[in-house]
Design a protein around this motif. Structure first.
Motif, PDB file in Angstrom:
ATOM      1  N   THR A   1       5.290   1.769 -12.036  1.00 51.63           N
ATOM      2  CA  THR A   1       5.584   1.369 -10.652  1.00 51.63           C
ATOM      3  C   THR A   1       4.398   1.688  -9.746  1.00 51.63           C
ATOM      4  OG1 THR A   1       6.825   3.446 -10.460  1.00 51.63           O
ATOM      5  CG2 THR A   1       8.092   1.448 -10.814  1.00 51.63           C
ATOM      6  N   THR A   2       3.214   1.474 -10.301  1.00 51.85           N
ATOM      7  CA  THR A   2       1.978   1.555  -9.519  1.00 51.85           C
ATOM      8  C   THR A   2       1.832   0.256  -8.725  1.00 51.85           C
ATOM      9  OG1 THR A   2       0.724   0.467 -11.241  1.00 51.85           O
ATOM     10  CG2 THR A   2       0.871   2.869 -11.378  1.00 51.85           C
ATOM     11  N   PRO A   3       0.842   0.165  -7.818  1.00 52.30           N
ATOM     12  CA  PRO A   3       0.526  -1.160  -7.257  1.00 52.30           C
ATOM     13  C   PRO A   3       0.175  -2.125  -8.390  1.00 52.30           C
ATOM     14  CG  PRO A   3      -0.583   0.591  -6.032  1.00 52.30           C
ATOM     15  CD  PRO A   3       0.015   1.240  -7.236  1.00 52.30           C
ATOM     16  N   ASP A   4       0.370  -3.415  -8.158  1.00 52.95           N
ATOM     17  CA  ASP A   4       0.151  -4.414  -9.211  1.00 52.95           C
ATOM     18  C   ASP A   4      -1.230  -4.289  -9.854  1.00 52.95           C
ATOM     19  OD1 ASP A   4       2.491  -5.289  -7.829  1.00 52.95           O
ATOM     20  OD2 ASP A   4       2.220  -7.252  -8.757  1.00 52.95           O
TER      21      ASP A   4
ATOM     22  N   SER B   1       3.112  12.997  -4.359  1.00 57.19           N
ATOM     23  CA  SER B   1       4.033  11.865  -4.486  1.00 57.19           C
ATOM     24  C   SER B   1       4.970  12.078  -5.674  1.00 57.19           C
ATOM     25  CB  SER B   1       3.257  10.554  -4.686  1.00 57.19           C
ATOM     26  OG  SER B   1       2.362  10.353  -3.635  1.00 57.19           O
TER      27      SER B   1
ATOM     28  N   ALA C   1       4.757   6.910  -8.060  1.00 58.87           N
ATOM     29  CA  ALA C   1       5.880   7.465  -7.293  1.00 58.87           C
ATOM     30  C   ALA C   1       5.840   6.986  -5.846  1.00 58.87           C
ATOM     31  CB  ALA C   1       5.858   8.990  -7.368  1.00 58.87           C
ATOM     32  N   GLY C   2       5.742   5.693  -5.659  1.00 57.33           N
ATOM     33  CA  GLY C   2       5.711   5.136  -4.304  1.00 57.33           C
ATOM     34  C   GLY C   2       7.094   4.703  -3.850  1.00 57.33           C
ATOM     35  N   ARG C   3       7.119   3.670  -3.015  1.00 51.98           N
ATOM     36  CA  ARG C   3       8.383   3.225  -2.405  1.00 51.98           C
ATOM     37  C   ARG C   3       9.390   2.775  -3.448  1.00 51.98           C
ATOM     38  NH1 ARG C   3       5.137  -0.634   1.553  1.00 51.98           N
ATOM     39  NH2 ARG C   3       4.011  -0.747  -0.420  1.00 51.98           N
ATOM     40  N   LEU C   4       8.980   1.845  -4.325  1.00 56.86           N
ATOM     41  CA  LEU C   4       9.926   1.346  -5.324  1.00 56.86           C
ATOM     42  C   LEU C   4      10.224   2.401  -6.377  1.00 56.86           C
ATOM     43  CD1 LEU C   4      10.395  -2.040  -6.895  1.00 56.86           C
ATOM     44  CD2 LEU C   4       9.967  -0.127  -8.429  1.00 56.86           C
TER      45      LEU C   4
ATOM     46  N   SER D   1       1.958  10.393 -11.010  1.00 57.20           N
ATOM     47  CA  SER D   1       1.456   9.535  -9.939  1.00 57.20           C
ATOM     48  C   SER D   1       0.017   9.918  -9.641  1.00 57.20           C
ATOM     49  CB  SER D   1       2.334   9.665  -8.685  1.00 57.20           C
ATOM     50  OG  SER D   1       2.153   8.542  -7.837  1.00 57.20           O
ATOM     51  N   ALA D   2      -0.652   9.096  -8.856  1.00 61.07           N
ATOM     52  CA  ALA D   2      -2.047   9.393  -8.548  1.00 61.07           C
ATOM     53  C   ALA D   2      -2.150  10.747  -7.849  1.00 61.07           C
ATOM     54  CB  ALA D   2      -2.634   8.278  -7.682  1.00 61.07           C
ATOM     55  N   ARG D   3      -1.217  11.021  -6.932  1.00 60.99           N
ATOM     56  CA  ARG D   3      -1.205  12.309  -6.233  1.00 60.99           C
ATOM     57  C   ARG D   3       0.020  13.106  -6.665  1.00 60.99           C
ATOM     58  NH1 ARG D   3      -0.438  11.599  -0.575  1.00 60.99           N
ATOM     59  NH2 ARG D   3       0.604   9.689  -1.201  1.00 60.99           N
TER      60      ARG D   3
ATOM     61  N   CYS E   1       7.610  -3.469 -12.515  1.00 60.90           N
ATOM     62  CA  CYS E   1       8.616  -3.936 -11.552  1.00 60.90           C
ATOM     63  C   CYS E   1       8.047  -4.964 -10.588  1.00 60.90           C
ATOM     64  CB  CYS E   1       9.183  -2.748 -10.778  1.00 60.90           C
ATOM     65  SG  CYS E   1      10.099  -1.630 -11.821  1.00 60.90           S
TER      66      CYS E   1
ATOM     67  N   PHE F   1      11.591  -2.709  -0.461  1.00 61.17           N
ATOM     68  CA  PHE F   1      11.606  -1.255  -0.561  1.00 61.17           C
ATOM     69  C   PHE F   1      10.641  -0.679   0.465  1.00 61.17           C
ATOM     70  CE2 PHE F   1      13.089  -2.856  -4.521  1.00 61.17           C
ATOM     71  CZ  PHE F   1      14.081  -1.977  -4.918  1.00 61.17           C
TER      72      PHE F   1
ATOM     73  N   GLN G   1      14.501  -7.073  -3.761  1.00 59.25           N
ATOM     74  CA  GLN G   1      14.884  -6.332  -2.565  1.00 59.25           C
ATOM     75  C   GLN G   1      13.611  -5.792  -1.925  1.00 59.25           C
ATOM     76  OE1 GLN G   1      16.394  -5.846   0.153  1.00 59.25           O
ATOM     77  NE2 GLN G   1      18.398  -5.506  -0.771  1.00 59.25           N
TER      78      GLN G   1
HETATM   79  N1  LIG Z   1       7.894  -2.299  -2.091  1.00 57.45           N
HETATM   80  C1  LIG Z   1       8.595  -3.383  -2.377  1.00 57.45           C
HETATM   81  O1  LIG Z   1       9.290  -3.939  -1.496  1.00 57.45           O
HETATM   82  C2  LIG Z   1       8.593  -3.946  -3.772  1.00 57.45           C
HETATM   83  C3  LIG Z   1       9.625  -4.864  -4.099  1.00 57.45           C
HETATM   84  C4  LIG Z   1       9.672  -5.375  -5.392  1.00 57.45           C
HETATM   85  C5  LIG Z   1       8.700  -5.016  -6.309  1.00 57.45           C
HETATM   86  N2  LIG Z   1       7.697  -4.136  -5.953  1.00 57.45           N
HETATM   87  C6  LIG Z   1       6.703  -3.789  -6.977  1.00 57.45           C
HETATM   88  O2  LIG Z   1       6.821  -2.398  -7.273  1.00 57.45           O
HETATM   89  C7  LIG Z   1       5.536  -1.875  -7.638  1.00 57.45           C
HETATM   90  C8  LIG Z   1       5.223  -0.698  -6.754  1.00 57.45           C
HETATM   91  O3  LIG Z   1       5.162  -1.131  -5.412  1.00 57.45           O
HETATM   92  P1  LIG Z   1       5.393  -0.114  -4.208  1.00 57.45           P
HETATM   93  O4  LIG Z   1       5.681  -0.946  -3.011  1.00 57.45           O
HETATM   94  O5  LIG Z   1       6.341   0.967  -4.592  1.00 57.45           O
HETATM   95  O6  LIG Z   1       3.920   0.494  -4.058  1.00 57.45           O
HETATM   96  P2  LIG Z   1       3.486   1.838  -3.335  1.00 57.45           P
HETATM   97  O7  LIG Z   1       4.503   2.259  -2.342  1.00 57.45           O
HETATM   98  O8  LIG Z   1       2.103   1.612  -2.892  1.00 57.45           O
HETATM   99  O9  LIG Z   1       3.513   2.902  -4.503  1.00 57.45           O
HETATM  100  C9  LIG Z   1       2.659   2.865  -5.592  1.00 57.45           C
HETATM  101  C10 LIG Z   1       2.527   4.278  -6.139  1.00 57.45           C
HETATM  102  O10 LIG Z   1       1.692   4.268  -7.291  1.00 57.45           O
HETATM  103  C11 LIG Z   1       0.795   5.339  -7.213  1.00 57.45           C
HETATM  104  N3  LIG Z   1      -0.418   4.960  -7.925  1.00 57.45           N
HETATM  105  C12 LIG Z   1      -1.422   4.160  -7.502  1.00 57.45           C
HETATM  106  N4  LIG Z   1      -2.342   3.989  -8.482  1.00 57.45           N
HETATM  107  C13 LIG Z   1      -1.887   4.723  -9.537  1.00 57.45           C
HETATM  108  C14 LIG Z   1      -2.397   4.957 -10.832  1.00 57.45           C
HETATM  109  N5  LIG Z   1      -3.541   4.403 -11.268  1.00 57.45           N
HETATM  110  N6  LIG Z   1      -1.687   5.777 -11.656  1.00 57.45           N
HETATM  111  C15 LIG Z   1      -0.534   6.349 -11.235  1.00 57.45           C
HETATM  112  N7  LIG Z   1       0.000   6.147 -10.005  1.00 57.45           N
HETATM  113  C16 LIG Z   1      -0.673   5.343  -9.165  1.00 57.45           C
HETATM  114  C17 LIG Z   1       0.553   5.546  -5.746  1.00 57.45           C
HETATM  115  O11 LIG Z   1      -0.033   6.777  -5.609  1.00 57.45           O
HETATM  116  P3  LIG Z   1       0.149   8.116  -4.816  1.00 57.45           P
HETATM  117  O12 LIG Z   1       0.504   9.106  -5.871  1.00 57.45           O
HETATM  118  O13 LIG Z   1      -1.177   8.304  -4.168  1.00 57.45           O
HETATM  119  O14 LIG Z   1       1.246   7.977  -3.798  1.00 57.45           O
HETATM  120  C18 LIG Z   1       1.914   5.255  -5.152  1.00 57.45           C
HETATM  121  O15 LIG Z   1       2.756   6.372  -5.111  1.00 57.45           O
HETATM  122  C19 LIG Z   1       4.549  -3.048  -7.500  1.00 57.45           C
HETATM  123  O16 LIG Z   1       4.377  -3.655  -8.753  1.00 57.45           O
HETATM  124  C20 LIG Z   1       5.259  -3.998  -6.549  1.00 57.45           C
HETATM  125  O17 LIG Z   1       4.879  -5.342  -6.731  1.00 57.45           O
HETATM  126  C21 LIG Z   1       7.632  -3.589  -4.714  1.00 57.45           C
END
Ligand SMILES: NC(=O)c1ccc[n+]([C@@H]2O[C@H](COP(=O)([O-])OP(=O)(O)OC[C@H]3O[C@@H](n4cnc5c(N)ncnc54)[C@H](OP(=O)(O)O)[C@@H]3O)[C@@H](O)[C@H]2O)c1
Length: 302
Positions: A77-80, A48, A20-23, A43-45, A101, A129, A127
């Motif tokens: 939609t966790t980190p990669d 979120s 439940a992060g940015r994307l 989500s991890a927390r 994603c 996020f 885009q």
């Molecule tokens: N941001 C961008 O601009 C963008 C653009 C295109 C694609 N993407 C892709 O979208 C995906 C997410 O990116 P993001 O930018 O949204 O990352 P982010 O903001 O860091 O959010 C990731 C979320 O995943 C949660 N998380 C981490 N480890 C986890 C686990 N093991 N199980 C469940 N939840 C977990 C995090 O935990 P908490 O619960 O602690 O918050 C956080 O809320 C990635 O694959 C990235 O490559 C991102």
């Protein structure tokens, strides 16, 4: 059991988000705003997950496994780095679907789910996020790159269309190159602004002043690329065959240091073939630019 995966019946598709992060927040809110049933989040927390779920009626916070049990389509939609382990940690039903994603991670990262019969795919919105509430507004009109087998492909295309996004296809194995390509029009733009702002700072201008002045210029260039194409939409002295102005630039940049001068030379060299392509300069003028800009070529007086 493929009953939930029907592009013609999106309203019956139970959608969940792990991460439940940015994307995750921006995409979940956008799908919900398009009247699609986002029913679960993990989500991890918990905080979120709550932040994602609270604005969506009927969306519940649960563990990843309960979420998988409750959904037809799961967005990871966790980190990669956590995509593969998230897929490996759950039991998946044959015929359900799970997508990530990421632009750079291959769909094979979801192979643990595929091995259990789930359909796997990629759904990458091209885009940026940052603030999810802002990102929701920037999603319509952008392109989503989809990589998935049928019937998941048709479902993801229909979702992208409901979000008012365009669809791009990508063959397997190309994601790292595709993602590198995206960087040229995202973070490298930041680098170009940073370089320009360094120059503005030399006469005392702040970064804010530089950005305020340079953004309309950048927008004008982007508009010209959109209407005329990459080569024909390129502005600047090289596109006018103006060798003398480039020589003045080199002279002015020399005191800024070899690093900045080298980057300027490299970028300027790349504009020469574009000017040739648009028919703006002939081979002789191109050769004069190349000689002026060559790394070992004549240095302007410092
Ligand atoms: N941001 C961008 O601009 C963008 C653009 C295109 C694609 N993407 C892709 O979208 C995906 C997410 O990116 P993001 O930018 O949204 O990352 P982010 O903001 O860091 O959010 C990731 C979320 O995943 C949660 N998380 C981490 N480890 C986890 C686990 N093991 N199980 C469940 N939840 C977990 C995090 O935990 P908490 O619960 O602690 O918050 C956080 O809320 C990635 O694959 C990235 O490559 C991102």
């Amino acid at each position: 059991m493929t009953s939930g995966l029907d592009a013609a019946r999106l309203d019956g598709l139970r959608i969940g988000f792990v991460g439940a992060g940015r994307l995750g927040q921006a995409l979940a809110w956008s799908l919900a705003a398009a009247d699609l049933p986002v029913v679960a989040v993990s989500s991890a927390r918990v905080a979120s997950a709550m932040a994602l779920a609270t604005p969506i009626p009927g969306c519940r916070v649960m563990t990843p496994q309960l979420l998988v049990n409750a959904c037809d389509l799961v967005f990871v939609t966790t980190p990669d780095a956590a995509i593969a382990s998230t897929a490996a940690a759950c039991h998946w039903r044959a015929g359900m679907a799970v997508v990530h994603c990421s632009g750079v991670t291959e769909v094979a990262a979801l192979s643990a789910a595929a091995a259990q019969g789930a359909l796997t795919g990629g759904f990458h919105p091209m885009q940026t996020f940052g603030d999810p509430a802002v990102a929701v507004r920037s999603l319509p009109g952008c392109t989503v790159t989809i990589e998935a087998p049928e019937p998941l492909d048709a479902v993801l295309v229909a979702l992208a269309q409901r979000l008012q996004c365009r669809v791009n296809r990508l063959p397997p194995g190309m994601r790292a190159r595709y993602h590198a390509a995206a960087g040229y029009t995202s973070q490298f733009v930041n680098v170009l602004f940073a370089e320009a702002a360094r120059l503005w700072a030399t006469w005392g201008a702040s970064e804010a002043q530089a950005v305020e002045a340079l953004l309309p210029l950048a927008r004008g260039t982007l508009a010209a690329i959109g209407s005329a194409g990459i080569a024909r939409g390129m502005p600047g002295p090289v596109s006018r065959g103006d060798v003398a102005s480039i020589a003045k630039h080199l002279e002015a940049l020399a005191p800024m240091g070899e690093d900045m001068l080298d980057r300027y030379r490299t970028l300027c060299q790349a504009t020469v073939p574009l000017a040739v392509e648009r028919g703006a300069i002939d081979a002789g003028t191109a050769a004069r630019f190349d000689a002026l800009l060559a790394a070992g070529g004549p240095h302007p007086p410092a």
